[in-house]
Scaffold this active site. Structure first.
Site, PDB file in Angstrom:
ATOM      1  N   SER A  49       0.802  -1.226   0.000  1.00 45.58           N
ATOM      2  CA  SER A  49       0.000   0.000   0.000  1.00 45.58           C
ATOM      3  C   SER A  49       0.832   1.273   0.000  1.00 45.58           C
ATOM      4  O   SER A  49       0.280   2.370  -0.145  1.00 45.58           O
ATOM      5  CB  SER A  49      -0.932   0.010   1.218  1.00 45.58           C
ATOM      6  N   LYS A  92      -7.058   3.669   8.413  1.00 44.73           N
ATOM      7  CA  LYS A  92      -6.143   4.673   7.869  1.00 44.73           C
ATOM      8  C   LYS A  92      -6.744   6.081   7.943  1.00 44.73           C
ATOM      9  O   LYS A  92      -6.034   7.049   8.239  1.00 44.73           O
ATOM     10  CB  LYS A  92      -5.792   4.307   6.427  1.00 44.73           C
TER      11      LYS A  92
END
Length: 963
Positions: A860, A903
Site C-alpha cells: 500500500s 487509515k
C-alpha cells in the site's frame, strides 16, 4: 567329697611308700570324681582364691554348706559342634552327643559368681525375678555361652547399653555399659547355628568391677589338682571320659597336630575377640538396710494400690504380675521386690528404669517406682479415654451402617426402594421423560441400560457405562430456550452495553428478523475481527442477552489437542466429551450462543490439528450431525449461534475462514472514545472504586487530553486502565482525608497519570523534499508513517554511471518489491515529463522508513514511495497536511488497498486534512460514518499522474495558502 578325703587319707597312711601307691590313689579318686553327678548332698564348684586363675581345686568349703539348701543334679552338657566329623563307629550313634541344646536339671543359683559373660541390651533393663527372651548373633559371644553351658555354668550378666542406636550384642569398652546390671540364669537355650535364643531369669543386682579375659579352654580330659597341706602333696586327678568324648578329643588333637599351629586368620580372630568385652568381673550389689517404718509401709501400700489401678485399666499388666507371683515370693510383703515389680510394669524411659536399678536405698527406690507407676497410670487413663472415644465412634458408625442396611432391606421388601442398579436405571429414564431423544440415540441408551444390569457394581466397566449413560441422558435432547424475536428490545439492549458498532448491531437485528419470519431459531457462524480492546468479546455477551440465549465461552488460543473439541475415546482412563458437548450439558439448551475466542491463535501439536477439527464444527452443512468421540452418537449443533473473535484474519486457515461470516470491528476515533468514556468507562470506574459523582468529577478536557496524549491506540482498553488509575488515586486521597472531592481537568491530569506518552502529533510539521506521509494498517489499528529519501553519495562515480537505491527500515519482501516498482515508475514519469532530469538514473539513493524496530510490509505504500522519489528528483515539497495510500503497478495504475477506516482514523488523529485514495476504495470510504468523513478532503485516483498533480500542483497550493 568328704568320702573322697577319707579314702585318700587311709590310702596314704596305710603305705609308707607314697610313690608306689600314688597310682592307686589317682585311680580311686578318679573313680569318685567321675561319679560326681550321683552325689546329692554337697557342691564341688568352689574355687580357692590362693591358687592361680588357671588352677581348679575341689575342696570342702564349710562356709558354703549352710547356704546350700536345695539338692542339685549336675550333669555335663554343651552344644553340638557342626564342624566335627561324623562318628565312624556304629556304637557312637547310640551315645549321647557331646553338643546338645538341652539344659541340665535346675541347679541352685550360687550366691557369688565372680566372672560372667556380658550381654548388652537396649531400651528396657531386666529387673530381678523377671524372665526375658534374648537373641544373640555375635559369633564370639555365641561360642562363649555354648562353652559355659557345656561346663554347667549357665549364668550371664545382663547390662543396659548407654547408646540406644547400637544394635550389637557386645561392646568394645566398659564405658558403653551401665555399671549396674543383673545376674541371670539361662533356663532355655535354642541353638540356630547363626544365633542363640535364650530364656533367662534375673536373680540379683551386680556391678561391673573390671574386664575378664579368658583363655581358650582346652579340649582335653578335665583335670583336678588335689592339695594336701598335711602331707605337702599335690596330685593331678583326671576325670573319666565316655567313649564318645574320648573319640572326639582324639579327633581334635589329631587335627590340631596336623594343622601345626593356628593360622593367621585365627590369630586375627582371637585379637578381635580380645577387643570385645565378652566377660567381666562382677560383685553383688547389696541394698542398704532399712526398717519397716510407717513411711515404708505407706509407700508399699501406695505402690500396691497404683498397680491394682493400672491392672484394672489395662489387663495386659496382669500377665506380667502373674510371672512374679509364680516364683513363690510374697511380693506384697517385700519392699525390695515390690519396687522392682513397680518399675518393671511401667514403660518408662531407659534412663529412669536404670536409675531404679542403680538405687540401693529401698525407700528411695520405692519412691522412684511409685513416681513411674503414677505416670503409667495417667498414661493408661488417657489411653483408655482415647480408646473409649474411638470405640464409641466406631460403634455409632457400625450401628448406623447396620440400620441403613436393615432399612434398605425393609424398603426393598415393601417395594418402596429398588436395588442400586434399578435405582440408577430409573434415574436415567426419568431424565429422558421430557426430552425428545432421537431414535438412534435412544437405541444406544437402551442397549447401555441393559448392559448395566448385567455388570457387577464393583467392576470398572460398570463405572464406565454409568458415566457414559450420565452424559447421554444429561444432554438437552429437543430442549431449546425461548428466543427474543423483538427487534426493539434487542436494539435497546445492544445500545445499552456498547457505543457504535453499527455493523454488528445491524447484523444481529437482521438475524432476529429472519428468525421471526421463519418462526424458529437458527444457527450461524460469525467472526468479529479487529484490533485488541474494541469490544469483540463483550459484544458477544450482549448479543446473548439481546437474543435471550444461554452464553458459553471457551478460548482456543494455544490449543493443540483435538480431543478438546472432539472429545476422548471412552477406552482412555478419565475420558471426557469435547467442549461443545460440555457446553450443551451446562447450558441445558440446544440453541446457546457459543463464543470461540482467539480463533486466529489456535495451535497445532502432536495430538492433531484443532483448526481442522473446527471445520466440521463450524460448517452449517455438517454440524447438524456432529459426532463426538466420547458420545459416539450424532449431536445436532445447527441451532447454535457461533461467534468467533480474531485480531488478524490472515492467520485463520483459509478453509476455516471460508465457513465464517466476517465482520470488521475497526478502531475508534477520538469522538467515539470520548463518548465511550463518558457513557461507560467513567461510571464503571466510579462504581468499582466506591466513589460518587461528586467525589470524582472528570472534565471533558481531561478526557480529550487523555485520549490525545496517552491513549492513541484503536481500542479503549488502555483508556479504561488510565481512568481506573485516576479513580484509585482519588479514592486514596479521600480515604487519607486529604480532600473531599477531586475535579480532574487538563491542568492536574499529569499529577494523576504521569507525563504524556505522545508529545508530538507528527514527525514533520512541514515535509521537506523527498519526504511524504503514508498511511498504514496494523493489528492495533491504523497509523501514519513517513517515507524518507535522500542521496547516498553526492559525488558521482564514473565507474558506476547507473544509479542505485538502498532500502532500510525493517522492510518486508513485498514492500521492497514495491519500492523497486516505484523507482521504475518514477524514472519513466520523469523521463516523459522532464526529459532533461536524469537524477533518478544516475544518483545513488537511500530510502528509509522511520521506526526501524517495527516490521513493515505490504504494497500500500507504492504511490507514497513514488511521490517521495519524484519530490527528491524535482527538489520540491509536497503540499502540506497530505497523506496517501495505494498500491502502484509497473504502468503507473493505482490499485485498491485494505484498512481504509483505520487509515482515515489515523489521518484524522494527526491532523491531516487531505488524503489520496484509490478509486476502487470509494465504496469503503462511503460506508464510513459521517463523523469520520467530516473534515477530510479525499481524492480518488486511478493513475499516478493524478497523484502527481494533487501533490505538486503549484496553483492549487497557492489557492490553499490564500484561503
Amino acid at each position: 567329697m568328704h568320702t573322697a578325703n577319707i579314702l585318700v587319707r587311709n590310702t596314704v597312711l596305710s603305705n609308707q611308700k607314697f610313690k608306689s601307691t600314688s597310682g592307686r590313689l589317682v585311680r580311686n579318686f578318679t573313680r569318685i570324681a567321675s561319679h560326681n553327678n550321683k552325689l546329692q548332698n554337697s557342691r564341688l564348684l568352689s574355687s580357692y582364691s590362693g591358687l592361680g586363675s588357671r588352677s581348679r581345686v575341689c575342696c570342702y568349703n564349710v562356709g558354703f554348706l549352710p547356704r546350700v539348701i536345695q539338692p542339685s543334679n549336675n550333669r555335663l552338657y554343651s552344644t553340638e559342634n557342626k564342624n566335627d566329623p561324623p562318628e565312624e563307629d556304629s556304637e557312637a550313634k547310640d551315645e549321647t552327643p557331646l553338643f546338645t541344646s538341652q539344659l541340665p536339671a535346675t541347679v541352685a543359683v550360687p550366691e557369688v559368681w565372680p566372672q560372667v559373660p556380658v550381654i548388652a541390651i537396649n531400651r528396657n533393663p531386666v529387673f530381678p525375678r523377671f524372665i526375658k527372651l534374648i537373641e544373640i548373633s555375635n559369633p564370639a559371644l555365641i561360642d562363649l555361652i555354648r562353652r559355659k553351658v557345656k561346663l554347667n555354668q549357665p549364668y550371664v550378666g545382663i547390662f543396659l547399653r548407654k547408646k540406644e542406636d547400637e544394635k550389637s550384642d557386645v561392646v568394645s569398652s566398659l564405658d558403653d555399659l551401665h555399671q549396674v546390671g543383673v545376674f541371670a540364669q539361662i533356663h532355655e537355650m535354642q541353638d540356630m547355628d547363626y544365633k542363640l535364643r535364650l530364656v533367662v531369669m534375673a536373680h540379683r543386682r551386680i556391678r561391673i568391677t573390671g574386664q575378664f579375659i579368658e583363655d581358650e579352654i582346652e579340649t582335653g580330659p578335665a583335670e583336678m589338682k588335689l592339695k594336701f597341706p598335711i602331707f605337702d602333696v599335690e596330685i593331678n586327678v583326671t576325670r573319666e571320659e565316655s567313649d564318645a568324648e574320648r573319640r572326639r578329643r582324639k579327633h581334635r588333637t589329631t587335627r590340631r597336630q596336623k594343622n601345626g599351629s593356628e593360622s593367621e586368620e585365627q590369630v586375627e580372630k582371637k585379637k578381635a575377640i580380645i577387643d570385645q568385652v565378652l566377660m567381666v568381673k562382677v560383685e553383688n550389689v547389696m541394698h542398704e538396710k532399712f526398717q519397716q517404718n510407717e513411711e515404708v509401709k505407706a509407700l508399699t501400700q501406695e505402690v500396691i494400690k497404683t498397680i491394682r489401678d493400672i491392672i484394672n485399666l489395662n489387663p495386659l499388666y496382669r500377665e506380667s504380675l502373674h510371672h512374679m507371683l509364680a516364683q513363690g515370693q510374697r511380693v506384697v510383703d517385700n519392699p525390695v521386690y515390690l519396687s522392682d515389680l513397680g518399675a518393671a510394669l511401667t514403660g518408662a524411659e531407659p534412663a529412669e528404669l536404670q536409675a531404679v536399678l542403680d538405687e540401693t536405698d529401698i525407700p528411695k527406690r520405692l519412691m522412684m517406682s511409685l513416681s513411674l507407676l503414677k505416670k503409667e497410670y495417667e498414661l493408661s487413663k488417657l489411653q483408655q479415654k482415647i480408646g473409649k472415644e474411638v470405640e464409641e465412634k466406631v460403634k455409632q458408625q457400625h450401628r448406623k451402617y447396620i440400620l441403613h442396611e436393615q432399612l434398605k432391606v425393609i424398603k426393598k421388601e415393601l417395594g418402596l426402594e429398588k436395588d442400586d442398579k434399578d435405582a440408577i436405571g430409573e434415574k436415567f429414564r426419568e431424565r429422558l421423560a421430557d426430552k425428545k431423544v432421537p431414535e438412534a440415540v435412544q437405541t444406544v441408551i437402551d442397549e447401555e441400560l441393559n448392559k448395566l444390569n448385567f455388570l457387577e457394581s464393583h467392576s470398572s466397566e460398570f463405572n464406565v457405562t454409568r458415566c457414559y449413560l450420565d452424559w447421554l441422558t444429561s444432554l438437552p435432547w429437543g430442549l431449546t430456550s425461548e428466543e427474543n424475536l423483538k427487534l426493539e428490545e434487542a436494539q435497546v439492549i445492544l445500545d445499552e452495553d456498547h457505543y457504535g458498532m453499527e455493523d454488528i448491531k445491524k447484523r444481529i437485528l437482521e438475524f432476529i428478523a429472519v428468525s421471526q419470519l421463519k418462526g424458529s431459531t437458527q444457527g450461524k457462524i460469525l467472526c468479529f475481527h479487529g484490533p485488541p480492546g474494541v469490544g469483540k468479546t463483550s459484544i458477544a455477551r450482549s448479543i446473548a442477552r439481546a437474543l435471550n440465549r444461554q452464553y458459553f465461552r471457551f478460548s482456543v488460543g494455544g490449543m493443540t489437542d483435538v480431543a478438546e473439541i472432539k472429545g476422548h475415546r471412552r477406552t482412555y482412563v478419565g475420558a471426557m466429551p469435547g467442549k461443545l458437548v460440555q457446553c450443551l450439558k451446562k447450558t441445558n439448551t440446544e440453541n446457546p450462543l457459543v463464543l470461540i475466542d482467539e480463533v486466529d491463535k489456535i495451535g497445532k501439536g502432536v495430538h492433531g490439528d484443532p483448526a481442522s477439527a473446527l471445520l466440521e464444527l463450524l460448517d452449517p452443512e455438517q454440524n447438524a450431525n456432529f459426532l463426538d468421540h466420547y458420545l459416539d452418537v450424532p449431536v445436532d449443533l445447527s441451532r447454535v449461534l457461533f461467534i468467533c473473535t480474531a485480531n488478524v484474519v490472515e492467520h485463520i486457515p483459509e478453509p476455516l475462514r471460508d465457513r465464517m461470516e466476517l465482520i470488521d470491528m475497526s478502531g475508534y476515533v477520538a469522538e467515539e472514545k470520548m463518548a465511550i468514556a463518558q457513557q461507560y468507562l467513567v461510571p464503571t470506574a466510579r462504581k468499582n472504586s466506591g466513589l460518587s459523582e461528586a467525589q470524582l468529577d472528570l472534565k471533558s478536557d481531561a478526557l480529550h487530553a487523555l485520549i490525545k496524549s496517552y491513549c492513541r491506540e484503536s481500542g479503549v482498553r488502555n483508556l479504561q486502565k488510565h481512568i481506573e488509575k485516576i479513580a484509585r488515586k482519588v479514592a486514596f486521597k479521600i480515604v487519607k482525608q486529604e480532600v473531599e472531592q477531586v475535579c480532574v481537568h487538563e491542568g492536574n491530569l499529569s499529577e494523576l497519570v504521569g507525563k504524556p506518552t505522545f508529545k508530538h502529533d507528527r514527525m514533520y510539521d512541514i515535509t521537506p523534499p523527498g519526504v511524504v506521509m503514508g498511511l498504514a494498517w496494523t493489528a492495533m489499528g491504523g497509523s501514519t508513517l513517513y517515507i524518507e529519501t535522500a542521496l547516498r553519495n553526492t559525488v558521482q562515480d564514473d565507474k558506476s554511471p547507473f544509479g542505485s537505491m538502498e532500502l532500510t527500515g525493517h522492510l518486508g519482501d513485498v514492500m521492497k518489491e514495491s519500492a523497486r516498482i516505484a523507482l521504475t515508475v518514477a524514472r519513466n514519469y520523469l523521463a516523459k515529463h522532464h526529459p532533461t532530469n536524469t537524477f533518478l538514473n544516475t544518483s545513488h539513493l537511500h530510502l528509509h522508513v522511520p521506526e526501524g524496530a517495527t516490521p513493515k510490509d505490504g504494497p500500500s505504500a507504492g504511490c507514497t514511495i513514488t511521490t517521495a522519489l519524484m519530490s527528491l528528483a524535482l527538489g520540491k515539497s509536497v503540499r502540506p497536511q497530505l497523506a496517501m495510500t495505494g498500491e502502484i503497478s509497473l504502468t503507473g495504475r493505482i490499485l485498491p488497498v485494505g484498512g481504509i477506516k483505520e487509515k482515515i482514523i489515523a489521518a484524522k488523529r494527526v491532523g491531516v486534512n487531505c488524503v489520496i485514495l484509490p478509486e476502487d476504495n470509494r465504496r469503503d470510504f462511503d460506508d464510513l460514518p459521517s463523523f469520520i468523513r467530516e473534515g477530510i478532503d479525499v481524492h480518488f485516483v486511478n493513475e499516478y499522474e493524478e497523484v502527481f498533480k494533487i501533490a505538486f500542483d503549484q496553483q492549487q497550493r497557492r489557492m490553499e495558502e490564500l484561503c
